[in-house]
Every structure is written in C-alpha cells, then in structure tokens.
Design a protein around this motif. Sequence first.
Motif, PDB file in Angstrom:
ATOM      1  N   MET A   1       0.648  -1.202  -0.063  1.00 43.39           N
ATOM      2  CA  MET A   1       0.022  -0.175   0.060  1.00 43.39           C
ATOM      3  C   MET A   1       0.650   1.210  -0.120  1.00 43.39           C
ATOM      4  N   ILE A   2       2.087   1.232  -0.071  1.00 38.00           N
ATOM      5  CA  ILE A   2       3.035   2.579   0.214  1.00 38.00           C
ATOM      6  C   ILE A   2       3.112   3.196  -1.065  1.00 38.00           C
ATOM      7  N   ILE A   3       3.028   2.589  -2.303  1.00 36.84           N
ATOM      8  CA  ILE A   3       3.111   3.251  -3.495  1.00 36.84           C
ATOM      9  C   ILE A   3       1.367   3.945  -3.672  1.00 36.84           C
ATOM     10  N   PRO A   4       0.694   3.310  -3.749  1.00 39.74           N
ATOM     11  CA  PRO A   4      -0.777   3.964  -3.824  1.00 39.74           C
ATOM     12  C   PRO A   4      -1.013   4.969  -2.605  1.00 39.74           C
ATOM     13  N   HIS A   5      -0.364   4.804  -1.490  1.00 39.37           N
ATOM     14  CA  HIS A   5      -0.737   5.986  -0.324  1.00 39.37           C
ATOM     15  C   HIS A   5      -0.016   7.018  -0.985  1.00 39.37           C
ATOM     16  N   ILE A   6       1.296   6.979  -1.329  1.00 39.86           N
ATOM     17  CA  ILE A   6       2.029   8.097  -1.657  1.00 39.86           C
ATOM     18  C   ILE A   6       1.391   8.869  -2.897  1.00 39.86           C
ATOM     19  N   ALA A   7       0.980   8.141  -3.785  1.00 37.95           N
ATOM     20  CA  ALA A   7       0.269   8.664  -5.105  1.00 37.95           C
ATOM     21  C   ALA A   7      -0.961   9.442  -4.806  1.00 37.95           C
ATOM     22  N   VAL A   8      -1.637   8.910  -4.038  1.00 43.09           N
ATOM     23  CA  VAL A   8      -3.013   9.862  -3.707  1.00 43.09           C
ATOM     24  C   VAL A   8      -2.530  10.825  -2.822  1.00 43.09           C
ATOM     25  N   SER A   9      -1.571  10.709  -1.921  1.00 48.03           N
ATOM     26  CA  SER A   9      -1.239  12.101  -1.210  1.00 48.03           C
ATOM     27  C   SER A   9      -0.544  13.206  -2.232  1.00 48.03           C
ATOM     28  N   VAL A  10       0.220  12.642  -2.995  1.00 49.61           N
ATOM     29  CA  VAL A  10       0.796  13.689  -4.046  1.00 49.61           C
ATOM     30  C   VAL A  10      -0.345  14.250  -5.054  1.00 49.61           C
ATOM     31  N   ARG A  11      -1.237  13.513  -5.301  1.00 50.34           N
ATOM     32  CA  ARG A  11      -2.465  13.975  -6.283  1.00 50.34           C
ATOM     33  C   ARG A  11      -3.329  15.002  -5.250  1.00 50.34           C
ATOM     34  N   ARG A  12      -3.532  14.556  -3.961  1.00 50.81           N
ATOM     35  CA  ARG A  12      -4.160  15.490  -2.994  1.00 50.81           C
ATOM     36  C   ARG A  12      -3.540  17.075  -2.906  1.00 50.81           C
ATOM     37  N   LEU A  13      -2.011  16.762  -2.941  1.00 50.42           N
ATOM     38  CA  LEU A  13      -1.556  18.215  -2.709  1.00 50.42           C
ATOM     39  C   LEU A  13      -1.591  18.803  -3.906  1.00 50.42           C
ATOM     40  N   HIS A  14      -1.477  18.021  -5.211  1.00 51.25           N
ATOM     41  CA  HIS A  14      -1.730  18.809  -6.353  1.00 51.25           C
ATOM     42  C   HIS A  14      -2.888  19.510  -6.559  1.00 51.25           C
ATOM     43  N   ASP A  15      -3.854  18.985  -5.773  1.00 43.99           N
ATOM     44  CA  ASP A  15      -5.334  19.487  -5.818  1.00 43.99           C
ATOM     45  C   ASP A  15      -5.364  20.952  -4.938  1.00 43.99           C
ATOM     46  N   THR A  16      -4.378  21.222  -3.980  1.00 44.11           N
ATOM     47  CA  THR A  16      -4.391  22.378  -3.392  1.00 44.11           C
ATOM     48  C   THR A  16      -3.132  23.304  -4.036  1.00 44.11           C
ATOM     49  N   ASP A  17      -2.790  22.880  -5.137  1.00 44.31           N
ATOM     50  CA  ASP A  17      -1.814  23.701  -5.866  1.00 44.31           C
ATOM     51  C   ASP A  17      -0.365  23.753  -5.118  1.00 44.31           C
ATOM     52  N   ARG A  18      -0.107  22.447  -4.781  1.00 42.91           N
ATOM     53  CA  ARG A  18       1.318  22.476  -4.151  1.00 42.91           C
ATOM     54  C   ARG A  18       1.839  21.214  -4.908  1.00 42.91           C
ATOM     55  N   SER A  19       3.308  21.202  -4.732  1.00 40.06           N
ATOM     56  CA  SER A  19       4.055  20.091  -5.309  1.00 40.06           C
ATOM     57  C   SER A  19       3.960  19.032  -4.414  1.00 40.06           C
ATOM     58  N   GLY A  20       4.250  17.829  -5.237  1.00 38.71           N
ATOM     59  CA  GLY A  20       4.192  16.638  -4.243  1.00 38.71           C
ATOM     60  C   GLY A  20       5.390  16.637  -3.250  1.00 38.71           C
ATOM     61  N   TRP A  21       6.527  17.481  -3.527  1.00 37.59           N
ATOM     62  CA  TRP A  21       7.730  17.353  -2.635  1.00 37.59           C
ATOM     63  C   TRP A  21       7.282  17.860  -1.350  1.00 37.59           C
ATOM     64  N   TRP A  22       6.037  18.482  -0.992  1.00 37.84           N
ATOM     65  CA  TRP A  22       5.469  18.871   0.171  1.00 37.84           C
ATOM     66  C   TRP A  22       5.467  17.609   1.174  1.00 37.84           C
ATOM     67  N   LEU A  23       5.449  16.493   0.679  1.00 40.96           N
ATOM     68  CA  LEU A  23       5.199  15.210   1.538  1.00 40.96           C
ATOM     69  C   LEU A  23       6.444  15.092   2.488  1.00 40.96           C
ATOM     70  N   LEU A  24       7.673  15.864   1.899  1.00 39.86           N
ATOM     71  CA  LEU A  24       9.011  15.553   2.590  1.00 39.86           C
ATOM     72  C   LEU A  24       9.003  16.484   4.012  1.00 39.86           C
ATOM     73  N   ILE A  25       8.034  17.489   4.151  1.00 41.64           N
ATOM     74  CA  ILE A  25       7.996  18.086   5.394  1.00 41.64           C
ATOM     75  C   ILE A  25       7.404  17.157   6.657  1.00 41.64           C
ATOM     76  N   VAL A  26       6.884  16.216   6.166  1.00 44.15           N
ATOM     77  CA  VAL A  26       6.652  15.144   7.517  1.00 44.15           C
ATOM     78  C   VAL A  26       7.832  14.845   8.206  1.00 44.15           C
ATOM     79  N   PHE A  27       9.176  15.068   7.530  1.00 46.37           N
ATOM     80  CA  PHE A  27      10.374  14.699   8.436  1.00 46.37           C
ATOM     81  C   PHE A  27      10.633  15.809   9.453  1.00 46.37           C
ATOM     82  N   PHE A  28      10.103  16.718   9.504  1.00 45.26           N
ATOM     83  CA  PHE A  28      10.035  17.776  10.548  1.00 45.26           C
ATOM     84  C   PHE A  28       9.119  17.135  11.757  1.00 45.26           C
TER      85      PHE A  28
END
Length: 142
Positions: free
Chosen positions: A79-106
């Motif tokens: 499930m890791i790939i579909p979860h990352i993919a839907v998270s990236v598409r969700r960020l795209h819907d808010t007009d943000r790049s998928g790279w924002w997922l890396l903020i979770v490391f803070f």
Amino acid sequence: MEWMLLPLRRYAKFSGRARPREYWMFVLFLLLCYIGVAMVEGILGLSTTDHWFQRGPWWAGAGYSTRGGPLTGLFTLAMIIPHIAVSVRRLHDTDRSGWWLLIVFFPIIGSIVLLIFFIMSGTRGPNRFGPDPVEVGEPELR
C-alpha cells in the motif's frame, strides 16, 4: 466502496489531482484493513506483544504494546505506493508540489502542516497540475 478502491486503480499515478473524498476514503480503507490484518495476526499468533511493569516509590504502571507481524509488513509494502500517489495528487489539488510530503520529516510540526494541507479544499478551476476534478466530473467508478 468505489471511492476507497479508486487509488488502487490509479496505483502509481502521481500526476493529476485527487478530491478530498478520494484521499480520506482511502485512508479509511487503510485503517479498516490494518485493523483486520491485526486481528488475523492476533488470532494466528503472528504479532509480537511486550508486557511491561514499572514501579516507583509512589506509583506503579503496567501496560503492553503490540507490534505487527509479517502480514502487516506485506500489507504496508503493497500500500505504500498508492498511498504516496494519492497524497501527491491531493497536494496537487491544493496547488502544491508533491515534494511537500517531505515536510513530514520535521517532527510534529511537519505532520500538522501536512494534515492541514490534506484537509483544505482544492483550488477551484484548473491549476498547473490539471483540471478541477469537481468540474470535470469523476471517471466511471465501476
């Protein structure tokens, strides 16, 4: 049920946009599956449980923690790939790049910011990641 499985049909599609319903229904699907897998592992005796007891001069505490077994690991890998993919598409819907997922490391702050991004409604109309899925209409779910 169709909304829960839609990210699995778009398994590794990182382009485009995902509505909040698609993301949150997939999160609910994952939660229900993890509960089911944990129950199966508990019945089969595959999970690891640690019991602990602490005693101090004025208090005592006891509890346990359970770690997932091999079924949880396999399900997570699947499930890791579909979860990352839907998270990236969700960020795209808010007009943000998928790279924002890396903020979770803070620690803590990054997770809170990401949660706020996922809760926000998407931008209306087309943005740089594609047309608005609400205006275009969802693809046939069946």
